[in-house]
Design an enzyme around this catalytic site. Structure first.
Site, PDB file in Angstrom:
ATOM      1  N   HIS A 263       0.835  -1.201   0.000  1.00 37.18           N
ATOM      2  CA  HIS A 263       0.000   0.000   0.000  1.00 37.18           C
ATOM      3  C   HIS A 263       0.879   1.265   0.000  1.00 37.18           C
ATOM      4  O   HIS A 263       0.701   2.151  -0.847  1.00 37.18           O
ATOM      5  CB  HIS A 263      -0.902  -0.038   1.246  1.00 37.18           C
ATOM      6  CG  HIS A 263      -1.855   1.113   1.373  1.00 37.18           C
ATOM      7  ND1 HIS A 263      -3.166   1.040   0.973  1.00 37.18           N
ATOM      8  CD2 HIS A 263      -1.690   2.368   1.858  1.00 37.18           C
ATOM      9  CE1 HIS A 263      -3.768   2.201   1.210  1.00 37.18           C
ATOM     10  NE2 HIS A 263      -2.883   3.016   1.751  1.00 37.18           N
ATOM     11  N   GLU A 264       1.830   1.318   0.919  1.00 28.17           N
ATOM     12  CA  GLU A 264       2.697   2.508   0.991  1.00 28.17           C
ATOM     13  C   GLU A 264       3.578   2.611  -0.251  1.00 28.17           C
ATOM     14  O   GLU A 264       3.946   3.715  -0.669  1.00 28.17           O
ATOM     15  CB  GLU A 264       3.552   2.480   2.259  1.00 28.17           C
ATOM     16  CG  GLU A 264       2.765   2.468   3.582  1.00 28.17           C
ATOM     17  CD  GLU A 264       1.760   3.606   3.723  1.00 28.17           C
ATOM     18  OE1 GLU A 264       1.976   4.675   3.118  1.00 28.17           O
ATOM     19  OE2 GLU A 264       0.740   3.418   4.425  1.00 28.17           O
ATOM     20  N   HIS A 267       1.738   4.684  -2.729  1.00 29.32           N
ATOM     21  CA  HIS A 267       1.925   6.116  -2.456  1.00 29.32           C
ATOM     22  C   HIS A 267       3.312   6.565  -2.917  1.00 29.32           C
ATOM     23  O   HIS A 267       3.474   7.635  -3.508  1.00 29.32           O
ATOM     24  CB  HIS A 267       1.811   6.377  -0.940  1.00 29.32           C
ATOM     25  CG  HIS A 267       0.403   6.390  -0.414  1.00 29.32           C
ATOM     26  ND1 HIS A 267      -0.574   7.198  -0.921  1.00 29.32           N
ATOM     27  CD2 HIS A 267      -0.169   5.712   0.624  1.00 29.32           C
ATOM     28  CE1 HIS A 267      -1.712   7.021  -0.232  1.00 29.32           C
ATOM     29  NE2 HIS A 267      -1.485   6.122   0.709  1.00 29.32           N
ATOM     30  N   GLU A 293      -4.522   8.317  -2.659  1.00 32.40           N
ATOM     31  CA  GLU A 293      -5.058   7.061  -2.131  1.00 32.40           C
ATOM     32  C   GLU A 293      -5.364   6.085  -3.273  1.00 32.40           C
ATOM     33  O   GLU A 293      -5.241   4.867  -3.108  1.00 32.40           O
ATOM     34  CB  GLU A 293      -6.324   7.343  -1.308  1.00 32.40           C
ATOM     35  CG  GLU A 293      -6.771   6.191  -0.431  1.00 32.40           C
ATOM     36  CD  GLU A 293      -5.816   5.874   0.717  1.00 32.40           C
ATOM     37  OE1 GLU A 293      -4.914   6.703   1.030  1.00 32.40           O
ATOM     38  OE2 GLU A 293      -5.942   4.780   1.306  1.00 32.40           O
TER      39      GLU A 293
END
EC number: 3.4.17.19
Lengths: 497, 497
Positions: A263-264, A267, A293
């Site tokens: 997930h990170e 980003h 997001e």
């Protein structure tokens, strides 16, 4: 032209100061010993004042007016940069300094006391602090509304998701509300028969970190321009040239840290892919919180939780932890585990099917708080009522895992929550568009992420803030945000699998 | 009083900016991926400009004049702070900005090219850059001399060791020169019969770091206010509230990393012990580079290389690396290893007996460079001649390990080198004084460092910059710096052991 160049210089200096704030902020969360906190807080506060002074210096307003008066002298790129410079400047200058100061004090107090109050389920202690924060947020929203011509809540939304409005959100969220509760029930019903084995730990932090780095490499995270470390609350920080992501490890459960890292990484790749030619200018920044997001959710939900990718997770994890013979690491079990849908109290622990309910609930309440149709004292009852309606769970008397679970409102960040679900919808729409050009499933099966990255880089990352969010989405996908793609994604992954 | 309080506020703001510079500087050396360098260099450069502007703002000079005009309104502590504020301000404002700019450019160019030139033994390439640096350093020294009434080289010394002069240094270093060469020969002669076993690696970085942390704990390093990490060039950075020390590890040799960690721990404990009530003011800073080095050398040379402490190193290292039966870890061998005296080319690798020769040589040359009695072209021959005279080694044609080995002159830091040997002499004198009150050997044997720390804290650390260096030394030891204690220390450790 001269005025414009002065603006560029001023904003690049501001970017330098923000660079230092970002690195020291990362350090504070990932490296700093506790005893350094007081001195660091002072230093960061002095830096925040400096950044604010740099952004709101009287000459900045004059330069903007001069540059706008000679706008025909600017290139298209410069016009875009000027537009974004003005947006940052306007957001920063619209509030009188006594309101900024009052907001900062009320927010600090509310957030600080919330940390203990949440653990103690102490709504009575929390409510007066939150009332003060809401009172100031209403004044803030009114000021921003006057300045922009938007409604008060729309003016708050504009801080995080420029161009987004309650009109659009209502349409999007009403669409979700029309089909998501039933879909959720169908999925839960379908999954009832699945037996899921949780892999049994311990899984050492070192091996989990090593496995996480392997997935970061597969996902083309540029380790020459970033790092992975540990913090209590995972985040993506640093600067585009040096992106710092963090995660946390639970030695009993590696499955959430892996997805957290991925997930990170989403980003981070957005940050690493922002337009380098504009570095230091507001036009080089990420477009919005929702688009940010969308990239983390694209990596986590669209790519990494696909059955094709989970196959790699299962085999690589089995190898990393020496569990090749453990049936909990079988593809079927890992898929079932990563697709489990279960209504719960906590937003940050929610799966992608139940997550929107948490967001819609918060949107409806925070919008009412800003518009004056809901008061702080109404929150617990409304929370309980909406949790019952959307997820079938009661939060009566449970503030800790109910309306006191999030940090966002404590410092007055009203308007932020919708970004999460906008991101999930953008991500599904981007995937649908990407599939027209890229054989995504084959890429994932072969762990060849280059075509996927190239599409995102061309259509999203390299655009920075040069387009509006709507222009960005239309150019990338051919239409404005359409919740149908998110619906089809959920049906295809959870019902038709 | 008003003016003085404005100065305090301004300097505390400056300290905040320097805090961020210190943490980001540490990050650059210990954490940052290479690709972050360009953006970081820009950010740090903008911060350096900001710090300089904060220190030299026109109102600072006015506030100093006003505060001095009403000096009787200040407490004794405030008078001391004003004195140190003025010292920092005067050092920063004496140079015209075009000279600062020219110095910075010439220094950056010389240092940058030196990194490659040193490896290639390229004196011909290096000399023109160094000439430019020396030319500007002479102008700098003249400006500083005019402003302080000191001689040009004394004015440069004053930057690093306030109050130190060539007159004092000549007396100290001539004393050393009168007995050190013969003593060195006697020690080498005596050690000829010692057979030394180098412990054979590999020694993993993890175990070395774990052992280093154990010694830091023994030496009361406050891990709530600091960290140990890795960097190419070990240093002590950060801020007093959060001291960041680094070391480097060689998997073939753990013995130097251990002493390196202990050395930096000495610097760190000085920083951690600086007066908290004055935090953020120049009067709270370390007194001088010489006193700073005295603390690192006190920990490394006076404490850790004593036979009593080496006994702990031997046994704890044997345990950490599982080498209890390895004769290289015997007390006798470890003592011989840590006491080995051997003239060499490289200053940073020198033992404490031969180290002063490296410093005296550099002092004599750099003083001549500033005073105009030596030119850059004379350096290689002088270096060779003095190395032959002091250490019996020829550096003819060997620039890499001769006059091009250090970074200090490349950016114009003339006047810094003497601090190293001043530190060694201060450390010996502090130990002599401490022994009157503290049973040091018993403390070390029992690993009870509290009485040693308490003495240093009371006499050195807590004084910050409130006393002059000479006052500090006299209050702590009863007399000004006296090289006799260093001589006695060397004789006792290396001849009479």
């Amino acid at each position: 032209m001269d005025a414009y160049l002065k603006l560029e210089k001023q904003f690049k200096r501001l970017a330098s100061y923000q660079h230092l704030a970002a690195i020291c902020g990362w350090d504070q969360a990932a490296m700093m010993p506790d005893g350094g906190n007081e001195a660091r807080a002072n230093a960061m506060s002095d830096l925040a004042v400096l950044c604010h002074e740099t952004l709101t210096a009287p000459e900045v307003g004059e330069w903007i007016r001069s540059a706008e008066a000679q706008i025909e002298a600017l290139s298209d790129e410069q016009k875009v940069s000027l537009r974004e410079i003005k947006r940052h400047w306007a957001h920063a200058t619209v509030l009188p300094s006594d309101l900024v100061e009052a907001k900062s004090q009320a927010g600090s107090k509310c957030e600080h006391q919330w940390r203990a109050q949440r653990k103690e389920n102490d709504w009575e202690g929390f409510a007066p602090n939150l009332k003060k924060v809401v009172e100031l947020a209403r004044i803030e929203a009114d000021k921003r509304a006057q300045n922009t011509g938007l409604s008060p809540y729309n003016a708050m939304l504009d801080l995080y998701e420029p161009g987004m409005t309650t009109e659009k959100l209502d349409a999007l969220f009403n669409d979700l509300k029309s089909w998501l509760p039933e879909l959720t029930q169908q999925i839960i019903e379908k999954q009832k028969s699945h037996a899921i084995q949780q892999p049994q730990g311990p899984f050492s932090t070192e091996l989990q970190a090593s496995l996480g780095r392997k997935f970061m490499e597969i996902l083309d995270f540029d380790f020459n321009h970033g790092r992975l470390d540990v913090s209590v609350h995972p985040f993506c920080g640093g600067v585009p040239e040096d992106v710092r992501i963090t995660t946390r490890y639970d030695e009993e459960d590696f499955t959430s840290a892996i997805m957290g890292v991925i997930h990170e990484t989403g980003h981070a790749r957005y940050e690493q892919g922002l337009p380098k030619a504009l570095a230091g200018l507001p036009s080089a920044e990420a477009r919005s919180m929702g688009i940010h997001e969308s990239q983390s959710l694209f990596f986590e939900m669209q790519i990494a939780r696909s059955p094709e990718f989970v196959a790699h997770v299962a085999s690589m994890a089995a190898e990393e932890f020496g569990r090749q013979d453990d049936s909990a690491f079988s593809l079927d079990n890992m898929n079932a585990l990563y697709k489990r849908v279960q209504p719960g109290y906590i937003r940050v622990d929610a799966d992608e099917v139940t997550y929107p309910a948490h967001i819609i609930l918060r949107y409806e309440i925070e919008r009412g708080l800003i518009e004056g149709t809901i008061e702080v004292d109404d929150i617990p009852a409304l929370w309980n009522q909406k949790m019952q309606a959307y997820l079938g769970l009661s939060t009566e008397g449970n503030f800790t895992n109910g309306c006191m679970q999030d940090i966002h409102w404590t410092d007055g960040s009203f308007g932020y929550f919708p970004s999460y679900t906008l991101g999930a919808m953008y991500a599904a729409q981007f995937m649908h568009a990407m599939r027209k050009d890229v054989d995504v499933d084959a890429c994932i099966r072969n762990l060849d992420m280059k075509p996927i990255s190239a599409w995102l880089e061309e259509n999203i990352w390299s655009k920075g803030s040069t387009l509006s969010t709507e222009e960005l989405v239309i150019q990338a996908t051919g239409e404005p945000l359409n919740p149908e793609y998110f619906k089809q994604h959920l049906i295809s992954r959870y019902l038709n699998d």
